[in-house]
Design an enzyme around this catalytic site. Structure first.
Site, mmCIF file in Angstrom:
data_model
loop_
_atom_site.group_PDB
_atom_site.id
_atom_site.type_symbol
_atom_site.label_atom_id
_atom_site.label_comp_id
_atom_site.label_asym_id
_atom_site.label_seq_id
_atom_site.Cartn_x
_atom_site.Cartn_y
_atom_site.Cartn_z
ATOM 1 C CG ASP A 65 -6.741 -3.773 -3.362
ATOM 2 O OD1 ASP A 65 -7.353 -2.267 -3.205
ATOM 3 O OD2 ASP A 65 -5.654 -3.740 -2.953
ATOM 4 C CG HIS A 88 -5.498 -2.375 0.283
ATOM 5 N ND1 HIS A 88 -4.612 -2.264 -0.968
ATOM 6 C CD2 HIS A 88 -5.161 -1.660 1.063
ATOM 7 C CE1 HIS A 88 -3.810 -1.416 -0.597
ATOM 8 N NE2 HIS A 88 -4.127 -1.227 0.732
ATOM 9 C CB SER A 123 -0.789 0.014 1.232
ATOM 10 O OG SER A 123 -1.889 0.802 1.084
#
Ligand code: CA
Length: 296
Positions: A241, A263, A83
Site C-alpha cells: 500500500d 496506506h 499502521s
C-alpha cells in the site's frame, strides 16, 4: 439513533507513526468516528507517542485503556490500530488480555515495513541523510504536538531511533518473538482467530494502478508519496500500500488484504480523498457489525 453498531465493548482507535487525534479541527480518523457513532457505537480515539517504540506506545495505551474502562464502566475494549497502532494494540493485548476483547490491525506492519528497511539501508541513523531525516521528523512531531487539540495528558516522549527500529523487518521480528499472539505461522496465511480470549482481525489494501491513483486521489499528495515509497519494496513489490506489504499486514482472521486503498486511504486520508471505487469508511462500519455479531 440506530443501534446496529452498538458493540458490547467500546471501540478504541489507535493511530500509527506521527499519529494524532485531531490537528486543530482535522481528525486522523477522517469521517470514520461519526459514521460509527451514527450506528450507536461508543468510539474513543486515543493518542500515544507519535514517534516511539511499539512497547513504549503500548504501555501508554494500557494507561489509557484503564482510564477508558473506569470512565465508561466497560469491562474490556476493542482495539483498532492503524499502521504502527496495530503493533501498539498487539502489545497491550499481550500484556493485559483481560482488558482487551479484540485487536484489529488496519494496514499494520505485523511483519515489518520494507519502507523502514529501505531507510535503514539508505539513510542509517549516523549518516548525513539519516540525521536530516531525524531532524525533519522531530520538527514535524513538535509542530503536530502544538496543533493537537484532541489529546489531554502528559507530554509524550519522542524517540526517533526506537520508532524506526520498531518498524523494520528485523525489529518487528524481535517484537513478534515476544508478542506472537494472532500471527500466522506461514507467510501469507491467516493467524489464529482467538488467543488467550482475545479475537484477532486484520485488513489492508494495495496500490492498484487505475484505481488507487484515480478518482479523488489525483488531488491527494499522500497518494503520490505512497506511489514513490512503493518503489522501496522488494519482497512484496507490486503488492503493497506504499508503506506496508500485503502479507506483512496479516494478523488473525484476514478480512481482506487487497482493497484498492493506499496506506492513507485506508483511514480515509487525506480529507476523504481516495481512489476510484474505494470505500474505507464502509470497512469500519462492517467491522463494527462483525464485532457486534461476535458479542464483542
Ligand atoms: Ca488518499
Amino acid at each position: 439513533m440506530s443501534q446496529e453498531l452498538a458493540t458490547r465493548y467500546p471501540l478504541v482507535l489507535v493511530p500509527g507513526m506521527l499519529g494524532f487525534i485531531r490537528l486543530l479541527l482535522y481528525p486522523y480518523w477522517y469521517g470514520i468516528i461519526p459514521a460509527l457513532r451514527r450506528g450507536g457505537a461508543r468510539v474513543i480515539a486515543v493518542q500515544v507517542s507519535p514517534l516511539n517504540s511499539s512497547e513504549v506506545r503500548g504501555e501508554q495505551l494500557l494507561t489509557q485503556i484503564q482510564r477508558i474502562m473506569a470512565e465508561t464502566g466497560a469491562a474490556r475494549v476493542n482495539l483498532i490500530g492503524h499502521s504502527q497502532g496495530a503493533l501498539t494494540a498487539r502489545y497491550a493485548a499481550a500484556k493485559r488480555p483481560d482488558w482487551v476483547a479484540s485487536v484489529t490491525s488496519v494496514a499494520g506492519p505485523n511483519h515489518g515495513s520494507e519502507l523502514a528497511d529501505y531507510l535503514a539501508r539508505h539513510s542509517p541513523a549516523h549518516s548525513f541523510k539519516g540525521r536530516i531525516l531525524s531532524a525533519l521528523l522531530r520538527g514535524v512531531a513538535a509542530l503536530m504536538a502544538l496543533l493537537e487539540t484532541g489529546y489531554r495528558g502528559p507530554k509524550l516522549p519522542v524517540d526517533i531511533h526506537a520508532s524506526h527500529q520498531s518498524l523494520t523487518t528485523e525489529g518487528v521480528a524481535l517484537f513478534n518473538r515476544q508478542y506472537p499472539q494472532g500471527l500466522p505461522t506461514t507467510w501469507g496465511g491467516q493467524g489464529p482467530e482467538q488467543v488467550g480470549g482475545v479475537r484477532y482481525y486484520s485488513w489492508s489494501g494495495t496500490l492498484q494502478p487505475g484505481k488507487t491513483n484515480r478518482g479523488r486521489n489525483l488531488f491527494d499528495g499522500t497518494s503520490r508519496s505512497c506511489r514513490l515509497f512503493a518503489r522501496a519494496f522488494v519482497r512484496e513489490a507490486g503488492q503493497c500500500d506504499g508503506m506496508v506489504g500485503r502479507y506483512s499486514s496479516h494478523l488473525g482472521q484476514v478480512i481482506g488484504d487487497d482493497y484498492p486503498l493506499d496506506h492513507f486511504d485506508i483511514v480515509n486520508q487525506s480529507l476523504g480523498l481516495v481512489g476510484k471505487g474505494a470505500e474505507p469508511i464502509r470497512l469500519f462500519v462492517e467491522h463494527a457489525q462483525r464485532l457486534k455479531a461476535a458479542d464483542l
